[in-house]
Scaffold this active site. Structure first.
Site, short mmCIF file in Angstrom:
data_model
loop_
_atom_site.label_atom_id
_atom_site.label_comp_id
_atom_site.label_asym_id
_atom_site.label_seq_id
_atom_site.Cartn_x
_atom_site.Cartn_y
_atom_site.Cartn_z
N HIS A 240 58.32 91.65 99.09
CA HIS A 240 58.04 90.86 100.75
C HIS A 240 57.06 91.70 101.24
O HIS A 240 56.13 91.19 102.15
CB HIS A 240 59.76 90.47 101.36
N GLU A 241 57.33 93.08 101.86
CA GLU A 241 56.59 93.94 101.89
C GLU A 241 55.33 93.78 101.64
O GLU A 241 53.53 94.08 102.36
CB GLU A 241 57.60 95.45 102.12
N ARG A 242 55.35 94.07 100.49
CA ARG A 242 54.64 94.98 99.29
C ARG A 242 53.01 92.91 99.77
O ARG A 242 52.15 93.21 99.82
CB ARG A 242 54.53 95.14 98.30
#
Ligand SMILES: Cc1cc2nc3c(=O)[nH]c(=O)nc-3n(C[C@H](O)[C@H](O)[C@H](O)COP(=O)(O)OP(=O)(O)OC[C@H]3O[C@@H](n4cnc5c(N)ncnc54)[C@H](O)[C@@H]3O)c2cc1C
Length: 378
Positions: A240-242
């Site tokens: 999700h972060e990436r």
């Protein structure tokens, strides 16, 4: 083609927040760091901090096209610090809570984070373990109906202002990846401290902390999901972060180009505007082509995400490309500003400082290449 009126309505809402509540303050926040409680409360009231999260916890329950609209608009913030601080709340520190957290954890921490009443941070990196997450030394030792956490975490975005930190710690001596757990650590627990606020090259509008855990007693109910599965949860959370980094990067790159085009149109050199030089126009055309390719890869990932497919390969490729492209374009644009590009009164200097982290934070370029190579069987 991809977005309908509902997406456009969300786009307008996020744009209004960026244009009225964020960008006018960015110069000041570069000096002081952004006041996240104040900002997140406003964003939470508009439902912007849990676009894809379950309405049961205050989210909007929308799909990843809406998420992409949100991230594209956040990408227009004039400084990656606040972009990162917001993405930390929505895409870095809370996805595992949403996916694996108990009802208690969702009520006590996720709901207030989505409402903007609490600031969240994610603590994985340590002084001796960054890319090699499994080398971490922070320990969570079982003690009665809880755990005692000891260790140090560093480079933690929002760590100074956070009300709670999601911490990855080794919870058993077993070899392999099933020996880590994720915990929610509220800042008021005895033994938890912000040992240092770090001074950074860029992202100056966001705070970054070193955190110290000195015999911090965490109740068992603060463990996210099953004991020993924290590493696996965090690897999922990283996706999700990436992903969040990708739309913010291509939008940011486009903004930098637009800013540069405005400059070279009015800057006369050798009797003509710089924009008439074919070499510069062609360079910009190349960049715009790359941006379009990355955007299309992103939309491909969104389609996969909406179908529940594993996007690790594609997200790693997108994150790698986003960081490299953003850095190259920002550097090339600064060159077109000439001396003015080196003066702090030009906004491009902030982008130049900020985008350097795009190839480091959230998994460095080399790690993205490793993931891609592994998935390709190399
Ligand atoms: C602005 C910013 C915000 C951040 N926010 C957070 C946060 O909120 N929470 C958090 O937990 N962490 C955060 N981080 C930390 C970030 O995730 C790490 O910095 C990153 O994972 C790299 O780890 P490291 O700094 O320890 O570098 P190292 O692991 O020491 O790596 C140093 C260099 O060696 C390269 N390298 C490593 N392994 C290999 C290999 N096998 N082959 C080739 N090259 C290799 C790396 O790519 C890197 O270029 C943040 C970092 C920054 C800069």
């Amino acid at each position: 083609m991809y977005f309908n009126e509902e997406h456009n309505a969300l786009r307008q809402t996020v744009r209004r927040v960026v244009d009225t509540e964020i960008n006018p303050n960015m110069d000041a926040w570069e000096e002081t760091t952004a006041p996240l409680h104040d900002l997140f409360e406003k964003m939470g009231d508009l439902g912007l901090l849990g676009i894809c999260y379950d309405p049961e916890v205050g989210g909007q329950g929308l799909d990843y096209w809406f998420d992409t609209v949100f991230l594209e608009e956040i990408g227009h913030i004039h400084g990656v610090g606040v972009q990162g601080a917001i993405a930390d709340q929505t895409h870095m520190a809370t996805p595992a809570l949403h996916e694996f957290g108990s009802e208690y954890l969702k009520e006590a921490f996720l709901r207030p984070a989505v409402a903007g009443e609490m600031v969240a941070a994610i603590a994985v990196t340590e002084p001796g373990a960054g890319s090699d997450v499994a080398a971490m030394r922070t320990r969570a030792t079982k003690d009665g109906n809880g755990y005692i956490i000891n260790g140090t975490k560093t480079f933690i975005t929002n760590g100074v202002q956070a009300d709670f930190v999601v911490v990855l710690a080794r919870s058993s001596h077993a070899p392999g990846y099933h020996s880590f757990s994720l915990f929610v650590v509220p800042k008021e627990l005895p033994g938890f401290s912000v040992s240092r606020e770090l001074d950074k090259l860029g992202w100056r509008s966001s705070d970054t902390a070193e955190l110290f855990f000195d015999d911090v007693r965490v109740p068992e109910e603060n463990r996210i999901g099953t004991e020993g599965e924290g590493f696996i949860y965090q690897m999922r959370q990283f996706q999700h972060e990436r992903f969040a980094a990708i739309p913010m990067s291509y939008v940011g790159a486009r903004d930098v180009i637009d800013m540069t085009v405005e400059h070279i149109r009015q800057r006369v050199v050798f009797g003509k505007p710089l924009s008439r030089k074919q070499v510069l126009r062609h360079r910009i055309a190349d960049w715009l082509t790359e941006i379009e390719c990355l955007k299309q890869l992103t939309y491909h990932i969104v389609r996969m995400k909406n179908k529940g497919m594993d996007v690790t390969r594609e997200v790693s490729m997108g994150k790698l490309l986003a960081g490299q492209m953003l850095r190259r374009i920002t550097d090339g644009c600064l060159q077109m500003f000439g001396g003015m590009g080196f003066m702090n009164e030009s906004l491009i200097t902030r982008y130049y400082r900020d985008v350097r982290a795009a190839s480091i934070a959230g998994g460095a370029d080399e790690i993205m290449r490793d993931v891609i190579a592994k998935m390709e069987g190399l």
